[in-house]
Design an enzyme around this catalytic site. Structure first.
Site, PDB file in Angstrom:
ATOM      1  N   SER A   1     -31.346 -51.456 -12.566  1.00  0.00           N
ATOM      2  CA  SER A   1     -32.240 -50.298 -12.625  1.00  0.00           C
ATOM      3  C   SER A   1     -33.628 -50.750 -12.171  1.00  0.00           C
ATOM      4  O   SER A   1     -33.801 -51.889 -11.733  1.00  0.00           O
ATOM      5  CB  SER A   1     -32.263 -49.717 -14.029  1.00  0.00           C
TER       6      SER A   1
ATOM      7  N   ASP B   1     -33.705 -37.412  -8.388  1.00  0.00           N
ATOM      8  CA  ASP B   1     -33.208 -37.326  -9.761  1.00  0.00           C
ATOM      9  C   ASP B   1     -31.748 -36.884  -9.752  1.00  0.00           C
ATOM     10  O   ASP B   1     -31.429 -35.716  -9.943  1.00  0.00           O
ATOM     11  CB  ASP B   1     -34.083 -36.335 -10.544  1.00  0.00           C
TER      12      ASP B   1
ATOM     13  N   GLU C   1     -40.811 -44.340  -1.384  1.00  0.00           N
ATOM     14  CA  GLU C   1     -39.717 -43.369  -1.231  1.00  0.00           C
ATOM     15  C   GLU C   1     -39.760 -42.415  -2.407  1.00  0.00           C
ATOM     16  O   GLU C   1     -40.292 -42.757  -3.462  1.00  0.00           O
ATOM     17  CB  GLU C   1     -38.360 -44.099  -1.272  1.00  0.00           C
TER      18      GLU C   1
ATOM     19  N   LYS D   1     -38.219 -40.650  -5.614  1.00  0.00           N
ATOM     20  CA  LYS D   1     -37.218 -41.053  -6.603  1.00  0.00           C
ATOM     21  C   LYS D   1     -36.366 -39.822  -6.918  1.00  0.00           C
ATOM     22  O   LYS D   1     -36.791 -38.931  -7.657  1.00  0.00           O
ATOM     23  CB  LYS D   1     -37.901 -41.599  -7.860  1.00  0.00           C
TER      24      LYS D   1
ATOM     25  N   TYR E   1     -29.032 -38.881  -0.420  1.00  0.00           N
ATOM     26  CA  TYR E   1     -29.892 -39.698   0.425  1.00  0.00           C
ATOM     27  C   TYR E   1     -29.549 -41.149   0.145  1.00  0.00           C
ATOM     28  O   TYR E   1     -29.243 -41.498  -0.998  1.00  0.00           O
ATOM     29  CB  TYR E   1     -31.376 -39.461   0.104  1.00  0.00           C
TER      30      TYR E   1
ATOM     31  N   CYS F   1     -19.577  -3.147 -26.553  1.00  0.00           N
ATOM     32  CA  CYS F   1     -20.973  -3.579 -26.596  1.00  0.00           C
ATOM     33  C   CYS F   1     -21.559  -3.393 -25.190  1.00  0.00           C
ATOM     34  O   CYS F   1     -21.054  -3.981 -24.227  1.00  0.00           O
ATOM     35  CB  CYS F   1     -21.013  -5.037 -27.039  1.00  0.00           C
TER      36      CYS F   1
ATOM     37  N   CYS G   1     -25.325  -3.686 -30.223  1.00  0.00           N
ATOM     38  CA  CYS G   1     -24.324  -2.770 -30.771  1.00  0.00           C
ATOM     39  C   CYS G   1     -24.172  -2.882 -32.277  1.00  0.00           C
ATOM     40  O   CYS G   1     -23.400  -2.149 -32.880  1.00  0.00           O
ATOM     41  CB  CYS G   1     -22.977  -2.979 -30.080  1.00  0.00           C
TER      42      CYS G   1
ATOM     43  N   CYS H   1     -25.406  -8.085 -33.683  1.00  0.00           N
ATOM     44  CA  CYS H   1     -25.703  -7.931 -32.262  1.00  0.00           C
ATOM     45  C   CYS H   1     -26.879  -6.963 -32.072  1.00  0.00           C
ATOM     46  O   CYS H   1     -26.852  -5.848 -32.604  1.00  0.00           O
ATOM     47  CB  CYS H   1     -24.462  -7.411 -31.546  1.00  0.00           C
TER      48      CYS H   1
ATOM     49  N   CYS I   1     -21.144 -11.983 -29.916  1.00  0.00           N
ATOM     50  CA  CYS I   1     -20.772 -10.660 -30.405  1.00  0.00           C
ATOM     51  C   CYS I   1     -19.309 -10.421 -30.015  1.00  0.00           C
ATOM     52  O   CYS I   1     -18.978 -10.425 -28.840  1.00  0.00           O
ATOM     53  CB  CYS I   1     -21.673  -9.601 -29.765  1.00  0.00           C
TER      54      CYS I   1
ATOM     55  N   LYS J   1     -41.322 -50.133  -2.938  1.00  0.00           N
ATOM     56  CA  LYS J   1     -40.559 -51.360  -2.682  1.00  0.00           C
ATOM     57  C   LYS J   1     -41.336 -52.267  -1.735  1.00  0.00           C
ATOM     58  O   LYS J   1     -41.931 -51.775  -0.764  1.00  0.00           O
ATOM     59  CB  LYS J   1     -39.217 -51.016  -2.010  1.00  0.00           C
TER      60      LYS J   1
ATOM     61  N   PHE K   1     -17.136 -24.237  14.774  1.00  0.00           N
ATOM     62  CA  PHE K   1     -16.808 -25.386  13.914  1.00  0.00           C
ATOM     63  C   PHE K   1     -15.500 -25.111  13.155  1.00  0.00           C
ATOM     64  O   PHE K   1     -14.590 -25.941  13.124  1.00  0.00           O
ATOM     65  CB  PHE K   1     -17.957 -25.622  12.922  1.00  0.00           C
ATOM     66  N   ASP K   2     -15.413 -23.919  12.572  1.00  0.00           N
ATOM     67  CA  ASP K   2     -14.212 -23.569  11.803  1.00  0.00           C
ATOM     68  C   ASP K   2     -12.959 -23.590  12.670  1.00  0.00           C
ATOM     69  O   ASP K   2     -11.884 -23.982  12.228  1.00  0.00           O
ATOM     70  CB  ASP K   2     -14.361 -22.178  11.173  1.00  0.00           C
TER      71      ASP K   2
ATOM     72  N   ARG L   1     -22.437 -46.004 -10.951  1.00  0.00           N
ATOM     73  CA  ARG L   1     -23.153 -47.167 -11.464  1.00  0.00           C
ATOM     74  C   ARG L   1     -22.395 -47.791 -12.637  1.00  0.00           C
ATOM     75  O   ARG L   1     -22.328 -49.006 -12.762  1.00  0.00           O
ATOM     76  CB  ARG L   1     -24.565 -46.737 -11.888  1.00  0.00           C
TER      77      ARG L   1
ATOM     78  N   LYS M   1     -43.198 -42.836 -12.344  1.00  0.00           N
ATOM     79  CA  LYS M   1     -42.587 -41.570 -12.765  1.00  0.00           C
ATOM     80  C   LYS M   1     -43.672 -40.547 -13.099  1.00  0.00           C
ATOM     81  O   LYS M   1     -44.687 -40.890 -13.722  1.00  0.00           O
ATOM     82  CB  LYS M   1     -41.710 -41.797 -13.988  1.00  0.00           C
TER      83      LYS M   1
END
Ligand code: IVH
Length: 680
Positions: free
Chosen positions: A83, A117, A113, A115, A223, A430, A409, A406, A424, A288, A37-38, A136, A312
């Site tokens: 929405s 995120d 389907e 959902k 998707y 440290c 240290c 810290c 710190c 749907k 491919f490359d 959107r 949800k």
């Protein structure tokens, strides 16, 4: 080769690469090796460079990015992006079904389907080619992120098949798979940037990046789940999805046509179980109505379609005890508070620790040691504390006093104005900061000294042999052989590791060959705060050597592409420290590369000496080539237009802001032909 043969070859390579890209990223069924491919891509890139006028609009070379968008233009959506109404309960879902049946009758099918995120995207295709991708936005207008979207390998640049409509609108979700998200955050923490809270935020941030090459590196996926267009003849949503699939879009195979609400509920339960094992985040299921005629009859409310609903998943939440808080110090000194919890089962795993992020969050939650706290696992991978059960609080409990020194240290912690994190400042003494810097220095994308991995850095540090990166170049067989360390593994077994002749030889070999690592990676390896791989590359290209970078003032630094005041201040700070200058001096004596090799193009003439160019837009050759030419003829490149700019070299689609600024400051705007004449 004759022109027609070249055009044919370009067409052949473009089609082949797009086809194999589809097999790999959409179908997950590659037929050729990465190497093959490359090779194809390399050939196409070369031929297109020689004959840019013959490159095709669906050329896969666009997928590697390299275009800079200073400002995203906004466009109106052909169809508003609405929405979805949503619910968390089975009962409300059944109410939805009743409402649907009232309008559509009793013969209803639903498509379920996942959902996803992520971030929704609207893709407009004209004459089979990806024309425009819009976010959107406010639902009516969105931002044009086409250049960045073209780098997402699973989104077709050109549609497959013979029956492609003239114009279609496709909607889907862009997201960052969990493993890409984890890797990105690891890198961000390493360079001192705040990590993204969740994959959704990192996707949104990535889509609005100015440098599309960086977007390409971040490996976003998508998707598609919606199709619209004039003169489409499909009767159902499922048919639309099948058509999208046949045109080359990635459609989730976790999609099911259901004949009743019981079947829908079954799907929801199954998806909920699978949720943890998916390689990406979902926050529910979308249901749907399948028939498009029924969809039309149901219509829309002002905000959402009446023919769809999102179920949800509730974020899983449990209560447990906060036992104590640890403070971890990272490579750049950032202190992160981590809660130790009474182990508790949450969403299939045992949770013992949760991030508390920073002092502000602790204060906001007013969480106290001994409190009963709520732990939640939502979209995020790392569980978080979302609240405290105040009623059960011990009467005498005290607010958490964030540490002032810290834990490693003892140095007093500091906090920069406007930043949430304490850190710190003892960066050179440290222990976790030193070890972190050493680990970063040897890492694969920096100096790539693989033979030093797996606990050896720790060993070298603890034995006192290596206290900074320059010490690595003073190692020899005598010092290394015989070093020993006892490590305790996760299952509490103790293991002794020691360095023998063979591994000493490997370490020294690795250290030696790191001397050939190019300047830009050495610069990245130094671990300067906010100087990640991309910034290091830009700095190396702009300044050419560490001396020039070191002696640059703020104004000069700001002239370099993508360098803002935060990065400039950090670079100045870094070089102001005599310890850093000493380390660089020692690394230079050891033989590391501290200037660009400038292979081939160095010093062609001094025709452009004293001239500062700003290059913007698309040219017949790559912008990097043009910039190298400017330097090879003695000129300088700058990232933004200022009164010091001699010329703005404008290609096609140059940034409107740059043009405006150049006109305001009366900086001459020249074309590529003018430029060619200058250096001829
Ligand atoms: S359909 C008119 N299907 O959820 C219907 N949306 O809360 C348009 N989303 O903005 C949306 N997965 O970003 C649909 N399978 C899916 C989805 C999905 C995720 C997102 C989308 C939308 C939001 C609505």
């Amino acid at each position: 080769m004759a022109e027609t043969n070249i055009a044919e070859r370009i067409k052949y390579l473009t089609d082949q690469i797009n086809h194999h890209n589809y097999l790999y990223y959409v179908m997950a069924q590659p037929q050729i090796s990465d190497y093959e491919f490359d090779m194809l891509l390399e050939e196409l890139t070369r031929v297109e460079m020689e004959h840019p006028e013959l490159a095709l609009p669906d050329s896969p070379t666009q997928r590697v990015g390299g275009f800079i968008t200073k400002e995203f233009a906004s466009f109106e959506h052909k169809i508003p992006m609405l929405s979805l109404g949503n619910t968390y309960s089975e009962e409300e879902l059944r109410d939805f079904d009743t409402r649907v049946r009232k309008v559509a009758g009793n013969n209803v099918q639903y498509v379920c389907e996942l959902k996803f995120d992520g971030v929704s995207i609207s893709l407009n295709y004209r004459n089979g080619l990806l024309f425009r991708a819009l976010t959107r936005g406010d639902g009516v207008r969105g931002d044009d992120v086409t250049t960045n979207v073209k780098t997402i390998r699973s989104i077709p640049l050109k549609l497959q098949g013979n029956s492609v409509p003239d114009e279609i609108e496709v909607r889907g979700e862009i997201f960052m798979p969990r493993n890409a998200f984890d890797a990105l955050n690891e890198e961000r923490v390493e360079i001192g940037e705040t990590p993204f809270a969740n994959p959704r935020n990192s996707t949104a941030g990535t889509l609005k990046m100015q440098d599309s090459a960086e977007v390409a590196r971040r490996r976003l996926e998508n998707y598609c789940y919606f199709l619209a267009g004039d003169n489409l003849t499909f009767a159902t949503h499922a048919e639309s999805l099948a058509a999208l699939k046949s045109w080359g879009f990635r459609i989730s195979d976790q999609t099911r046509v259901c004949n009743s609400m019981d079947e829908v509920w079954q799907f929801i339960l199954e998806a909920g179980k699978k949720r943890e094992t998916l390689p990406y985040d979902i926050d529910g299921v979308v249901i749907k109505v399948n028939s498009l005629a029924q969809q039309q009859a149901l219509g829309f409310t002002a905000k959402s379609p009446r023919w769809a609903i999102a179920y949800k998943y509730k974020a899983e939440r449990v209560a447990t005890l906060l036992l104590s808080i640890d403070y971890q110090v990272g490579r750049t000194g950032t202190v992160t508070p981590v809660a130790n919890l009474q182990p508790v089962k949450l969403a299939g795993t045992i949770v013992k620790r949760a991030s508390l992020h920073n002092a502000d969050i602790i204060e906001k939650l007013d969480v106290r040691i001994g409190d009963s706290v709520y732990v939640e696992k939502g979209g995020e991978i790392i569980p978080k504390i979302v609240g405290v059960e105040i009623e059960n609080r011990d009467l005498f409990s005290q607010p958490v006093a964030f540490i002032t020194h810290c834990p490693e240290c003892g140095t007093a912690l500091i906090r920069n104005p406007g930043e949430a994190a304490w850190y710190c400042p003892n960066e050179d003494d440290c222990p976790p900061q030193i070890k972190g810097k050493l680990e970063h220095f040897i890492s694969r994308r920096a100096m790539n000294i693989e033979s030093l991995g797996e606990g050896k850095v720790e060993m070298l540090y603890e034995s006192g042999l290596v206290r900074n990166v320059a010490d690595l170049y003073g190692l020899n067989n005598e010092k290394l052989i015989g070093l020993t360390k006892v490590i305790t593994s996760d299952d509490q077994k103790e293991k002794k590791i020691s360095i023998r002749e063979k591994s000493a030889e490997n370490i020294l070999k690795g250290v030696e060959s790191s001397k050939n690592v190019p300047f830009e990676r050495v610069l990245y390896a130094l671990g300067i705060r906010y100087v990640g791989e991309t910034v290091a590359k830009k700095l190396a290209r702009h300044f050419g050597s560490i001396e020039k970078l070191q002696s640059a003032g703020t104004d000069e630094l700001l002239m370099a592409e993508e360098i803002g005041s935060k990065i400039a201040a950090s670079i100045i700070d870094y070089f102001a420290n005599p310890k850093h200058r000493e380390i660089i001096g020692r690394l230079r004596i050891a033989g590391l590369e501290f200037e660009n090799r400038n292979e081939g193009s160095a010093n062609l003439s001094d025709k452009l000496s004293g001239k500062v160019f700003v290059v913007s837009g698309v040219f017949s050759r790559s912008r990097d080539d043009i910039k190298s030419l400017i330097e090879a003829h003695g000129g300088k490149n700058a990232g933004s237009v200022s009164k010091n700019t001699s010329y703005v070299l404008a290609g096609e689609n140059m940034g409107p802001e740059k043009r405006k600024k150049a006109e305001q400051l009366h900086v001459p705007i020249i074309s590529e032909d003018d430029f060619n004449a200058m250096i001829a």
